[in-house]
Enzyme design. Structure first.
Site, PDB file in Angstrom:
ATOM      1  N   ARG A 349       0.840  -1.203   0.000  1.00  0.00           N
ATOM      2  CA  ARG A 349       0.000   0.000   0.000  1.00  0.00           C
ATOM      3  C   ARG A 349       0.873   1.251   0.000  1.00  0.00           C
ATOM      4  O   ARG A 349       0.532   2.264  -0.610  1.00  0.00           O
ATOM      5  CB  ARG A 349      -0.943   0.005   1.205  1.00  0.00           C
ATOM      6  CG  ARG A 349      -2.026  -1.061   1.142  1.00  0.00           C
ATOM      7  CD  ARG A 349      -3.011  -0.936   2.273  1.00  0.00           C
ATOM      8  NE  ARG A 349      -3.827   0.263   2.149  1.00  0.00           N
ATOM      9  CZ  ARG A 349      -4.648   0.712   3.104  1.00  0.00           C
ATOM     10  NH1 ARG A 349      -4.734   0.058   4.267  1.00  0.00           N
ATOM     11  NH2 ARG A 349      -5.359   1.802   2.913  1.00  0.00           N
ATOM     12  N   CYS A 407      -1.231   5.642   9.219  1.00  0.00           N
ATOM     13  CA  CYS A 407      -1.560   4.387   8.522  1.00  0.00           C
ATOM     14  C   CYS A 407      -2.685   4.704   7.553  1.00  0.00           C
ATOM     15  O   CYS A 407      -2.689   5.777   6.961  1.00  0.00           O
ATOM     16  CB  CYS A 407      -1.943   3.287   9.518  1.00  0.00           C
ATOM     17  SG  CYS A 407      -3.360   3.699  10.562  1.00  0.00           S
TER      18      CYS A 407
END
Length: 449
Positions: A349, A407
Site C-alpha cells: 500500500r 496508517c
C-alpha cells in the site's frame, strides 16, 4: 410486567420443579427426592419466585454455615428477561446476611457468560477454576465469591487487592507498561479486583467482530466496536476513523465499566493491531493503566485458558476523560515534519501497488515504510526489544529525532506507537492518516519506494 416476589420453596412446588430441572440443567438435573431432602434441612434456604397469581417463575437455594454456597438458581424459560434471577439471587444473599454469613461462594459453568454476568452484577468475583467439575459432560466450573463483610488485616487495616499490583510493570521497563502477557492477565482476572478487559476484534473489510466475540471471549471481556465506539463518523475531510468526541468516548468508556481507578487490558485476534486503537484512545484520554495483551486471543487459548460465551454488560463506570495525554499531529504538521514520518501500512500500500479503500494509491511524500505487522512474529507475538530497537534504528528512529506515525485511518498506526512507547520512544499519531491525506486534492501523493 407483573411483579415478582419470593417465598419459601415448598413441597407443592416440586411437581413444577421436577418438570423444569431437565429442561434447565440437562444431565445435571437434580431429582425430586434430592429437593425433598434439601428443603427440609435447617442449614438450607430454598426460595420460589412467583408472580401475582402464584405461578412459579423460578427457584433457588443456598447452603448456610459452614458451606455458604449458592446451590442452584433456575428460571423457567418463559419467565426469562424479567429480572427473576436477580430477584432470587438478591433474596438468597439477604438470607446469608441474616444468618451472619460473611462470604458466599458458587460454581458456574466456565463458558456461561450470561450467568457469570448475573453474578458479577451482584458483586461476585472469580476466585478459581475447577477443571471438569460438571459431570458427565466434563465442563469446567468457575468458582466465584461474594464478600459480605469487610476483610480486616491483623492490625485492623482493611485488606484490598490492587489490580495494578497484579499486572504491574517492573520499575523502569517501558515494555511492561504497554504490553502484558497472558499469564499476568490470567492472574489479574482471577483477583478480587479484576481489570476491565476489552475485546476489540476488527479488521478492514470485516464486520463480524461482535458475532465472533459472542461465540467466545476472555472471561468478563466487554466487546468494543471499533467503528462505532472508537471513532467519529467518517468523512473525506477527516478520514475513515476520526478521533471521537471526548463526550462520546467518555460515555463509551463508562459503558465498558471503566472507573476512575480502573486497570484496563485490551486484546484482539490480530496481534494487537486493532486493540491498540483502544489503548491509544484511552491513554490519550488520560486513563493511565492500559495495556495490550501480547499475542491476544491466540496467546490466551494457546496457554490453555478457557473462553466465556455470550455478551457482558458490566456495571457502568465513572471515568472522566481528559484528552491530550498523548501527542497528535495534523496534515500540515506531517507535510513539514522535521523528523521521521513512519507509514504503518503494509508495504504494497505504501508503494501504491495496492489500494483497497482510499481514492489514491501511494504514501505521504517523505514518509518511511514501516509496516506495523513487522513488529510481530508470524504467530502474532511482539518481537524481542533488541530486535525492535534494531528495526527502528534502521528506519531512522534515534534519540532526539521527532517521530510521527500514520496508517490508513489511525488504527494500525496506534499499534506502531504502542510498540515505540514500549521502547521508550514518544511518537505522535496523525489521526486522519492516509484516508484523509489522499482525499485532499491539494496534497501530493508519492508512489514507489
Amino acid at each position: 410486567m407483573t411483579a415478582v416476589r419470593t417465598r419459601a420453596l415448598e413441597a407443592r412446588d416440586l411437581d413444577r420443579v421436577e418438570e423444569l430441572e431437565p429442561e434447565l440443567f440437562g444431565v445435571g438435573a437434580w431429582s425430586r427426592q434430592t429437593y425433598e431432602q434439601e428443603i427440609e434441612r435447617e442449614d438450607r434456604v430454598y426460595l420460589a419466585a412467583v408472580d401475582e397469581d402464584g405461578t412459579l417463575l423460578g427457584y433457588g437455594g443456598v447452603a448456610l454455615d459452614p458451606e455458604w454456597t449458592i446451590m442452584t438458581v433456575g428460571v423457567a424459560p418463559r419467565a426469562r428477561r424479567r429480572g427473576v434471577a436477580t430477584v432470587l439471587l438478591d433474596a438468597l444473599i439477604d438470607a446469608v446476611r441474616d444468618a451472619r454469613g460473611t462470604e458466599l461462594f458458587l460454581e458456574v459453568r466456565a463458558h456461561d457468560g450470561g450467568a457469570q454476568q448475573l453474578y458479577r452484577n451482584a458483586g461476585f468475583v472469580r476466585v478459581g477454576l475447577r477443571k471438569r467439575y460438571y459431570q458427565p459432560e466434563g465442563a469446567d466450573a468457575v468458582v466465584m465469591r461474594l464478600t459480605l463483610a469487610r476483610r480486616v488485616g491483623a492490625v485492623g487495616v482493611e485488606v484490598t487487592t490492587g489490580v495494578g499490583d497484579d499486572v504491574a510493570a517492573p520499575a523502569g521497563e517501558a515494555r511492561d507498561a504497554v504490553f502484558v502477557d497472558v499469564d499476568a492477565v490470567h492472574t489479574a482476572v482471577w483477583s478480587e479486583r479484576p481489570p476491565t478487559v476489552l475485546d476489540v476484534r476488527w479488521a478492514l473489510g470485516r464486520d463480524d467482530g461482535r458475532e465472533v466475540y459472542g461465540r467466545g471471549h476472555l472471561p468478563g471481556a466487554v466487546f468494543v466496536d471499533l467503528d462505532d465506539d472508537l471513532a467519529a463518523a467518517p468523512s473525506p475531510a477527516a478520514g475513515r476513523h476520526p478521533l471521537p468526541e471526548p463526550e462520546k468516548l467518555q460515555a463509551a468508556a463508562r459503558r465498558w465499566g471503566i472507573g476512575t481507578d480502573s486497570s484496563v487490558v485490551v486484546y484482539d485476534d490480530a496481534g494487537g493491531t486493532s486493540a491498540a486503537r483502544a489503548w491509544w484512545l484511552l491513554r490519550w484520554a488520560g486513563v493511565r493503566d492500559v495495556r495490550i495483551i501480547d499475542g491476544g486471543l491466540r496467546a490466551w487459548v494457546a496457554a490453555g485458558h478457557h473462553l466465556e460465551d455470550g455478551f457482558v454488560r458490566p456495571r457502568p463506570g465513572d471515568v472522566v476523560v481528559r484528552p491530550g495525554a498523548l501527542r497528535t499531529v495534523g496534515a500540515d504538521d506531517v507535510a513539514d515534519h522535521p523528523g521521521v514520518v513512519l507509514d504503518a501500512r503494509d508495504h504494497e500500500r505504501f508503494t501504491g501497488e495496492v489500494e483497497p479503500v482510499d481514492p489514491r494509491a501511494g504514501h505521504v511524500p517523505g514518509a518511511v515504510s514501516a509496516p506495523t505487522r513487522a513488529n510481530l512474529s508470524p504467530d502474532g507475538w511482539l518481537l524481542e526489544a533488541d530486535d525492535l530497537r534494531r528495526r527502528f534504528d534502521a528506519l531512522g528512529v534515534r534519540p532526539g529525532v521527532d517521530v510521527a506515525v500514520y496508517c490508513g485511518s489511525g488504527v494500525t498506526a496506534a499499534h506502531q506507537i504502542a510498540v515505540l512507547a514500549s521502547l521508550g520512544v514518544d511518537a505522535a499519531l496523525y489521526p486522519g492518516s492516509f484516508s484523509q491525506w489522499s482525499n485532499d486534492p491539494g496534497r501530493e501523493v508519492a508512489t514507489g519506494e
